[in-house]
Design a protein around this motif. Sequence first.
Motif, mmCIF file in Angstrom:
data_model
loop_
_atom_site.group_PDB
_atom_site.id
_atom_site.type_symbol
_atom_site.label_atom_id
_atom_site.label_comp_id
_atom_site.label_asym_id
_atom_site.label_seq_id
_atom_site.Cartn_x
_atom_site.Cartn_y
_atom_site.Cartn_z
ATOM 1 N N GLY A 107 25.351 67.194 99.486
ATOM 2 C CA GLY A 107 25.494 66.633 98.177
ATOM 3 C C GLY A 107 25.838 65.342 98.144
ATOM 4 N N LEU A 108 26.121 64.595 99.255
ATOM 5 C CA LEU A 108 27.042 63.077 99.526
ATOM 6 C C LEU A 108 26.101 62.231 98.812
ATOM 7 N N PHE A 109 24.981 62.223 98.808
ATOM 8 C CA PHE A 109 24.065 61.080 98.180
ATOM 9 C C PHE A 109 24.065 61.519 96.647
ATOM 10 N N GLY A 110 23.977 62.660 96.331
ATOM 11 C CA GLY A 110 24.023 63.337 94.976
ATOM 12 C C GLY A 110 25.380 62.674 94.129
ATOM 13 N N ARG A 111 26.182 63.030 94.941
ATOM 14 C CA ARG A 111 27.717 62.616 94.410
ATOM 15 C C ARG A 111 27.859 61.210 94.171
ATOM 16 N N VAL A 112 27.527 60.369 95.105
ATOM 17 C CA VAL A 112 27.602 59.000 95.072
ATOM 18 C C VAL A 112 26.802 58.519 93.646
ATOM 19 N N GLN A 113 25.611 58.964 93.595
ATOM 20 C CA GLN A 113 24.942 58.669 92.221
ATOM 21 C C GLN A 113 25.687 58.991 91.079
ATOM 22 N N TYR A 114 26.011 60.267 91.115
ATOM 23 C CA TYR A 114 26.786 60.820 90.146
ATOM 24 C C TYR A 114 28.045 60.010 89.499
ATOM 25 N N TRP A 115 28.792 59.696 90.947
ATOM 26 C CA TRP A 115 30.124 58.618 90.445
ATOM 27 C C TRP A 115 29.857 57.474 89.799
ATOM 28 N N PHE A 116 28.560 56.813 90.329
ATOM 29 C CA PHE A 116 27.910 55.506 89.973
ATOM 30 C C PHE A 116 27.743 55.667 88.311
ATOM 31 N N ALA A 117 26.833 56.736 87.851
ATOM 32 C CA ALA A 117 26.518 57.049 86.535
ATOM 33 C C ALA A 117 27.874 56.935 85.761
ATOM 34 N N CYS A 118 28.933 57.652 86.274
ATOM 35 C CA CYS A 118 30.287 57.774 85.630
ATOM 36 C C CYS A 118 30.940 56.447 85.232
ATOM 37 N N PHE A 119 31.033 55.950 86.505
ATOM 38 C CA PHE A 119 31.301 54.389 86.184
ATOM 39 C C PHE A 119 30.534 53.486 85.323
ATOM 40 N N PHE A 120 29.087 53.379 85.469
ATOM 41 C CA PHE A 120 28.383 52.804 84.620
ATOM 42 C C PHE A 120 28.619 53.145 83.299
ATOM 43 N N ALA A 121 28.760 54.383 82.944
ATOM 44 C CA ALA A 121 28.982 54.680 81.538
ATOM 45 C C ALA A 121 30.347 54.184 81.064
ATOM 46 N N ILE A 122 31.403 54.450 81.757
ATOM 47 C CA ILE A 122 32.631 53.994 81.413
ATOM 48 C C ILE A 122 32.896 52.463 81.445
ATOM 49 N N GLY A 123 32.263 52.042 82.227
ATOM 50 C CA GLY A 123 32.325 50.484 82.135
ATOM 51 C C GLY A 123 31.694 49.566 80.981
#
Length: 221
Positions: free
Chosen positions: A13-29
């Motif tokens: 799940g490492l790559f999946g978590r990276v995409q998930y975190w990026f999506a979170c930061f993108f939405a928050i940003g």
Amino acid sequence: MHGILPEAEDTGGLFGRVQYWFACFFAIGWAGVVCGALVRQVVLGEHPCPLCVAQRIFMLLAATGAAYVVRTGLAYGAVSGRDYMTGWGLALVAVTAGAFASWRQSLLHVVPGGRGHGGEVFGLDPYVWAWILFQASAVAVGVALACARVTAGRSVPAEGPGALRSAGLFALGFLGLAIAASLAAVFLEEGFHWFLPDVPTRYRFFSDVGILDRPPGGARG
């Protein structure tokens, strides 16, 4: 038939978590950028023009695309290739349209000695910053889509308590707050009219309901 982005097995799940975190930061940003603009509107009295409002809409749509990825991870613990394409595709369309809107507004003020709409932020007009951020986001979303083939179907342990779930819920809640505040701000500024004025100077809703007096001389706005 296999999709363009075939779903991988739910393994590492490492790559999946990276995409998930990026999506979170993108939405928050993007939600944060819109909230910052709302603060300037309330504190400094910088009423957004129609092009400014259009850019805010595209910012929120871009954040909504990322939020779709986050919501899928929260609900299912993994994000399929189709879901990545749906979420990031919406975000890419939004940032492309937003870049055009901010570029169009920049052209309106490219004149010798011309003054932009609103105050500067770190030496640049807000719509110039918007153009830069839209362009940078287009590149970032392109990279995310290019990596989606690797991250599709990977485990995102966001269904249970933990940092991933907390970040996802915060991103969705913050985006919802930004959308609600933006709708309220536009309604107050537009009032019971079909269109915003080119150079708004007040909240017409209060004049429409008689809370504040109309401008002297029947001035339009």
